[in-house]
Design a protein around this motif. Structure first.
Motif, PDB file in Angstrom:
ATOM      1  N   VAL A  90       1.423  -2.296  -6.649  1.00 32.94           N
ATOM      2  CA  VAL A  90       0.677  -1.607  -5.590  1.00 32.94           C
ATOM      3  C   VAL A  90      -0.782  -2.064  -5.566  1.00 32.94           C
ATOM      4  CG1 VAL A  90      -0.133   0.660  -4.827  1.00 32.94           C
ATOM      5  CG2 VAL A  90       2.222   0.372  -5.611  1.00 32.94           C
ATOM      6  N   ASP A  91      -1.267  -2.401  -4.358  1.00 25.88           N
ATOM      7  CA  ASP A  91      -2.651  -2.851  -4.198  1.00 25.88           C
ATOM      8  C   ASP A  91      -3.557  -1.774  -3.606  1.00 25.88           C
ATOM      9  OD1 ASP A  91      -2.191  -5.825  -4.738  1.00 25.88           O
ATOM     10  OD2 ASP A  91      -0.722  -5.396  -3.172  1.00 25.88           O
ATOM     11  N   LEU A  92      -2.932  -0.843  -2.857  1.00 27.01           N
ATOM     12  CA  LEU A  92      -3.720   0.163  -2.147  1.00 27.01           C
ATOM     13  C   LEU A  92      -3.124   1.542  -2.347  1.00 27.01           C
ATOM     14  CD1 LEU A  92      -3.727  -1.523   1.360  1.00 27.01           C
ATOM     15  CD2 LEU A  92      -5.775  -1.176  -0.007  1.00 27.01           C
ATOM     16  N   VAL A  93      -3.980   2.537  -2.579  1.00 28.41           N
ATOM     17  CA  VAL A  93      -3.522   3.922  -2.665  1.00 28.41           C
ATOM     18  C   VAL A  93      -4.439   4.738  -1.750  1.00 28.41           C
ATOM     19  CG1 VAL A  93      -3.161   5.915  -4.174  1.00 28.41           C
ATOM     20  CG2 VAL A  93      -2.735   3.623  -5.049  1.00 28.41           C
ATOM     21  N   VAL A  94      -3.873   5.257  -0.661  1.00 28.88           N
ATOM     22  CA  VAL A  94      -4.720   5.907   0.343  1.00 28.88           C
ATOM     23  C   VAL A  94      -4.149   7.267   0.740  1.00 28.88           C
ATOM     24  CG1 VAL A  94      -5.878   5.592   2.566  1.00 28.88           C
ATOM     25  CG2 VAL A  94      -5.266   3.585   1.206  1.00 28.88           C
ATOM     26  N   GLY A  95      -4.957   8.304   0.570  1.00 26.97           N
ATOM     27  CA  GLY A  95      -4.536   9.673   0.870  1.00 26.97           C
ATOM     28  C   GLY A  95      -4.631   9.991   2.356  1.00 26.97           C
ATOM     29  N   PRO A  96      -4.056  11.143   2.776  1.00 30.38           N
ATOM     30  CA  PRO A  96      -3.907  11.491   4.194  1.00 30.38           C
ATOM     31  C   PRO A  96      -5.215  11.634   4.985  1.00 30.38           C
ATOM     32  CG  PRO A  96      -2.638  12.991   2.800  1.00 30.38           C
ATOM     33  CD  PRO A  96      -3.412  12.115   1.879  1.00 30.38           C
ATOM     34  N   ASP A  97      -6.331  11.854   4.311  1.00 32.95           N
ATOM     35  CA  ASP A  97      -7.577  12.015   5.066  1.00 32.95           C
ATOM     36  C   ASP A  97      -8.434  10.753   5.067  1.00 32.95           C
ATOM     37  OD1 ASP A  97      -6.972  14.568   5.809  1.00 32.95           O
ATOM     38  OD2 ASP A  97      -8.167  15.553   4.255  1.00 32.95           O
ATOM     39  N   ALA A  98      -7.889   9.647   4.547  1.00 31.00           N
ATOM     40  CA  ALA A  98      -8.730   8.452   4.355  1.00 31.00           C
ATOM     41  C   ALA A  98      -8.272   7.253   5.187  1.00 31.00           C
ATOM     42  CB  ALA A  98      -8.762   8.084   2.868  1.00 31.00           C
ATOM     43  N   TYR A  99      -7.478   7.503   6.229  1.00 31.67           N
ATOM     44  CA  TYR A  99      -6.897   6.360   6.945  1.00 31.67           C
ATOM     45  C   TYR A  99      -7.918   5.538   7.739  1.00 31.67           C
ATOM     46  CZ  TYR A  99      -2.508   8.502   5.518  1.00 31.67           C
ATOM     47  OH  TYR A  99      -1.488   9.032   4.772  1.00 31.67           O
ATOM     48  N   LYS A 114      -8.275  -3.853  -6.210  1.00 35.61           N
ATOM     49  CA  LYS A 114      -7.379  -2.779  -5.755  1.00 35.61           C
ATOM     50  C   LYS A 114      -8.172  -1.706  -5.015  1.00 35.61           C
ATOM     51  CE  LYS A 114      -3.694  -4.143  -8.424  1.00 35.61           C
ATOM     52  NZ  LYS A 114      -2.261  -3.972  -8.491  1.00 35.61           N
ATOM     53  N   GLY A 115      -7.598  -1.171  -3.935  1.00 33.71           N
ATOM     54  CA  GLY A 115      -8.318  -0.213  -3.104  1.00 33.71           C
ATOM     55  C   GLY A 115      -7.744   1.191  -3.226  1.00 33.71           C
ATOM     56  N   VAL A 116      -8.617   2.148  -3.568  1.00 30.94           N
ATOM     57  CA  VAL A 116      -8.163   3.536  -3.667  1.00 30.94           C
ATOM     58  C   VAL A 116      -9.110   4.436  -2.882  1.00 30.94           C
ATOM     59  CG1 VAL A 116      -7.643   5.469  -5.228  1.00 30.94           C
ATOM     60  CG2 VAL A 116      -7.260   3.122  -6.003  1.00 30.94           C
ATOM     61  N   ASN A 117      -8.578   5.253  -1.987  1.00 29.83           N
ATOM     62  CA  ASN A 117      -9.362   6.335  -1.394  1.00 29.83           C
ATOM     63  C   ASN A 117      -8.455   7.534  -1.212  1.00 29.83           C
ATOM     64  OD1 ASN A 117     -10.914   8.140  -0.007  1.00 29.83           O
ATOM     65  ND2 ASN A 117     -11.797   6.646   1.407  1.00 29.83           N
ATOM     66  N   VAL A 118      -8.702   8.553  -2.012  1.00 26.70           N
ATOM     67  CA  VAL A 118      -7.871   9.751  -1.927  1.00 26.70           C
ATOM     68  C   VAL A 118      -8.742  10.988  -1.703  1.00 26.70           C
ATOM     69  CG1 VAL A 118      -5.895   8.878  -3.242  1.00 26.70           C
ATOM     70  CG2 VAL A 118      -7.847   9.843  -4.461  1.00 26.70           C
ATOM     71  N   LEU A 119      -9.906  10.760  -1.115  1.00 27.78           N
ATOM     72  CA  LEU A 119     -10.776  11.904  -0.827  1.00 27.78           C
ATOM     73  C   LEU A 119     -10.146  12.763   0.250  1.00 27.78           C
ATOM     74  CD1 LEU A 119     -14.336  10.292  -0.732  1.00 27.78           C
ATOM     75  CD2 LEU A 119     -13.366  11.810  -2.485  1.00 27.78           C
ATOM     76  N   GLY A 136       0.811  -1.210   0.000  1.00 29.84           N
ATOM     77  CA  GLY A 136       0.000   0.000   0.000  1.00 29.84           C
ATOM     78  C   GLY A 136       0.844   1.259   0.000  1.00 29.84           C
ATOM     79  N   VAL A 137       0.436   2.230  -0.815  1.00 35.75           N
ATOM     80  CA  VAL A 137       1.095   3.530  -0.827  1.00 35.75           C
ATOM     81  C   VAL A 137       0.163   4.533  -0.162  1.00 35.75           C
ATOM     82  CG1 VAL A 137       2.059   5.352  -2.264  1.00 35.75           C
ATOM     83  CG2 VAL A 137       2.344   2.975  -2.928  1.00 35.75           C
ATOM     84  N   LEU A 138       0.663   5.200   0.879  1.00 38.05           N
ATOM     85  CA  LEU A 138      -0.151   6.146   1.637  1.00 38.05           C
ATOM     86  C   LEU A 138       0.482   7.538   1.553  1.00 38.05           C
ATOM     87  CD1 LEU A 138      -0.402   4.013   4.926  1.00 38.05           C
ATOM     88  CD2 LEU A 138      -1.746   3.763   2.840  1.00 38.05           C
ATOM     89  N   GLY A 139      -0.236   8.528   2.036  1.00 43.26           N
ATOM     90  CA  GLY A 139       0.351   9.855   2.212  1.00 43.26           C
ATOM     91  C   GLY A 139       0.302  10.737   0.977  1.00 43.26           C
ATOM     92  N   CYS A 140       1.253  11.665   0.922  1.00 42.10           N
ATOM     93  CA  CYS A 140       1.165  12.768  -0.039  1.00 42.10           C
ATOM     94  C   CYS A 140       1.336  12.342  -1.492  1.00 42.10           C
ATOM     95  CB  CYS A 140       2.175  13.848   0.335  1.00 42.10           C
ATOM     96  SG  CYS A 140       1.680  14.701   1.857  1.00 42.10           S
ATOM     97  N   MET A 141       2.216  11.367  -1.723  1.00 39.70           N
ATOM     98  CA  MET A 141       2.410  10.923  -3.105  1.00 39.70           C
ATOM     99  C   MET A 141       1.175  10.162  -3.598  1.00 39.70           C
ATOM    100  SD  MET A 141       5.892   9.060  -4.113  1.00 39.70           S
ATOM    101  CE  MET A 141       6.159   8.609  -5.821  1.00 39.70           C
ATOM    102  N   ALA A 142       0.534   9.432  -2.694  1.00 38.29           N
ATOM    103  CA  ALA A 142      -0.718   8.742  -3.040  1.00 38.29           C
ATOM    104  C   ALA A 142      -1.759   9.781  -3.434  1.00 38.29           C
ATOM    105  CB  ALA A 142      -1.203   7.915  -1.849  1.00 38.29           C
ATOM    106  N   GLU A 143      -1.815  10.857  -2.674  1.00 37.55           N
ATOM    107  CA  GLU A 143      -2.798  11.904  -2.938  1.00 37.55           C
ATOM    108  C   GLU A 143      -2.496  12.611  -4.253  1.00 37.55           C
ATOM    109  OE1 GLU A 143      -5.480  12.388  -0.792  1.00 37.55           O
ATOM    110  OE2 GLU A 143      -6.179  13.567  -2.498  1.00 37.55           O
ATOM    111  N   ARG A 144      -1.224  12.854  -4.524  1.00 34.47           N
ATOM    112  CA  ARG A 144      -0.860  13.586  -5.741  1.00 34.47           C
ATOM    113  C   ARG A 144      -1.126  12.752  -6.989  1.00 34.47           C
ATOM    114  NH1 ARG A 144       2.758  15.087  -9.431  1.00 34.47           N
ATOM    115  NH2 ARG A 144       4.391  13.555  -9.108  1.00 34.47           N
ATOM    116  N   LEU A 145      -0.800  11.466  -6.935  1.00 37.04           N
ATOM    117  CA  LEU A 145      -0.889  10.651  -8.144  1.00 37.04           C
ATOM    118  C   LEU A 145      -2.200   9.871  -8.262  1.00 37.04           C
ATOM    119  CD1 LEU A 145       2.817   9.624  -8.078  1.00 37.04           C
ATOM    120  CD2 LEU A 145       1.733  10.923  -9.908  1.00 37.04           C
TER     121      LEU A 145
END
Ligand code: SAH
Ligand code: SF4
Ligand code: F3S
Length: 440
Positions: free
Chosen positions: A95-104, A119-124, A75-84
């Motif tokens: 990568v299986d998961l992409v999670v932004g800073p407000d979605a933990y 694959k799981g993505v939440n970058v809201l 899983g990739v978390l944090g700012c780069m997840a949010e940017r990309l």
């Protein structure tokens, strides 16, 4: 079992403690060995291109493991997840998961669906999320100092900066939950908290009825009152928002440390204007004068960007003269790195050559090193209260810790242990540390 690795700023390290808490509550336990983990997480930073390159490189290490064990999740978390965002999934197949800073909070659900092969993505991004009710798990703590996030996001629009895009709008965490966390930490033996935000001075919490509010100076005092034996630090201050009330709070409470991280970015007003920092050279100097007038022994540190768009030699010399004027305790100096989507990337040419950036950077770094040495020599003979944070790197016969100004001090261990306050007289210096003898 999960393994997590963190890049970037203190906010990101603080977020990792939130993530660990969310995962613990969902039945996961943490491990320090990524080869033995079922879930490998990387909490990423986008601030400069080289920060992103580091993450990409690390993912290649995980690729080998994933090939051999396709059941492991990455899983990739944090700012780069949010940017990309979901582009990440196309670019990095492992990568299986992409999670932004407000979605933990959503992590357990996303992990469950990734486990099923989806694959799981939440970058809201959120306008409210502060994770105020989540009790951070202090994964790699020394048991003495801890971070407490007080704001998330950033409402400034510095033209070079990706943070407003990766972390969203600024919001302030409920004041009483901050004080409660500080109390809890103190009761567990912690002796220092650092209040964190991209711009702590703009902290402003209002209750729901709207008849009560707490600003940053007030919050500082509330935390300082938790216990006089709990040191309070804070970062980062923004020159446009640092008020005299904050300085008065520092004076009033012995346990609020005499140190302000006040990034100048550039000493040139025209560069500052293009950076959209909303202060100029004179404003910044006035703030410095006020700090030095009210708190003469205050440690001041800074961040600087070298070679921003259109930076001329005369601008660079203004930065040099600013450094000579302030005499920073510590300076983090970076070459400008263009970030996609920012105002600067769209409007200005990144037109200072790599060669000139490097030359100016090394001039600044050398100057800082020289001045730091000169300033440290002046500390010999002075006495400081130091909070022992652990053994010195070189020897178990010595403890290390910081004085109020945030300078690193090393002193003989004797019968002291980490978490103790020790009065120390400085007897000599090395390049970055003060060496002292115990006087109590
Ligand atoms: N909120 C803080 C800084 C957050 S980012 C503040 O306003 O000071 C930390 C530091 O990274 C910044 O102070 C700046 O010096 C540096 N930085 C940010 N964007 C950058 C970029 N595009 N290139 C190089 N350095 C950058
Ligand atoms: Fe970035 Fe400026 Fe916000 Fe700091 S204040 S995080 S440099 S936009
Ligand atoms: Fe990096 Fe995000 Fe912090 S971009 S510096 S981890 S806020």
């Amino acid at each position: 079992k999960f393994y997590i690795e963190t890049y970037g700023c203190a906010m990101n390290f603080s977020d990792t403690e939130i993530i660990a808490s969310v995962l613990n509550n969902a039945g996961f336990s943490s491990t320090d060995d990524f080869t033995g983990a079922d879930l490998i997480l990387i909490n990423t930073c986008s601030i400069r291109d080289n920060a992103e390159q580091k993450v990409r490189k690390r993912l290649t290490d995980f690729r080998v493991l994933k090939k051999a064990n396709p059941g492991k999740l990455i899983g990739v978390l944090g700012c780069m997840a949010e940017r990309l965002k979901s582009k990440f999934l196309d670019e990095e197949k492992i990568v299986d998961l992409v999670v932004g800073p407000d979605a933990y909070r959503d992590l357990p659900k996303l992990i469950a669906s990734a486990d099923e092969g989806e694959k799981g993505v939440n970058v809201l991004l959120s306008r409210e999320e502060t994770y105020a009710d989540i009790s951070p798990v202090r994964l790699n703590s020394n048991g003495v100092s801890a971070f407490i996030s007080i704001t998330r996001g950033c409402n400034n629009m510095c033209s070079f900066c990706v943070v407003p895009f990766t972390r969203g709008r600024e919001r302030s965490r409920e004041a009483h939950s901050i004080v409660a966390e500080a109390k809890h930490l103190f009761n567990q033996g912690y002796r220092e908290v650092t209040l964190l935000g991209q711009n702590v001075d703009s902290y402003l919490w209002k209750n729901e009825e709207g008849d009560k509010q707490v600003n940053f100076a007030q919050l500082l005092e509330m935390v300082a009152l938790v216990n006089p034996m709990l040191r309070v630090r804070f970062s980062t201050s923004h020159p446009k928002d640092l008020t005299d009330d904050v300085l008065f709070a520092i004076i009033k409470h012995h346990n609020i440390c005499n140190h302000i991280h006040l990034p100048v970015q550039s000493g040139s007003s025209s560069v500052l204007e293009r950076m959209n920092r909303t202060y100029d050279r004179d404003w910044y100097m006035e703030r410095i004068n006020r700090i030095k007038e009210l708190i003469p022994d205050c440690g001041i540190s800074t961040d600087m960007i070298i070679g921003f768009c259109g930076e001329k030699e005369e601008d660079h010399l203004q930065t040099v003269s600013m450094m000579e004027y302030v005499k920073y305790n510590l300076a983090y100096v970076y070459k400008y790195s263009e970030r996609p989507g920012t105002y600067a990337a769209k409007q200005f040419a990144d037109n200072v050559s790599e060669e000139i950036k490097s030359r100016r950077l090394s001039e600044i770094v050398d100057l800082q090193r020289r001045m730091q040495q000169e300033e440290n020599i002046k500390e010999v003979g002075k006495e400081f209260e130091v909070l022992a944070e652990g053994f010195s790197k070189r020897s178990d016969e010595f403890l290390s810790g910081r004085n109020s100004q945030s300078k690193m001090v090393i002193f003989p261990k004797m019968n002291f242990k980490k978490g103790d306050y020790v009065n120390v007289r400085i007897v000599s210096i090395t390049s970055a540390t003060l060496i002292g003898e115990v006087i109590n």
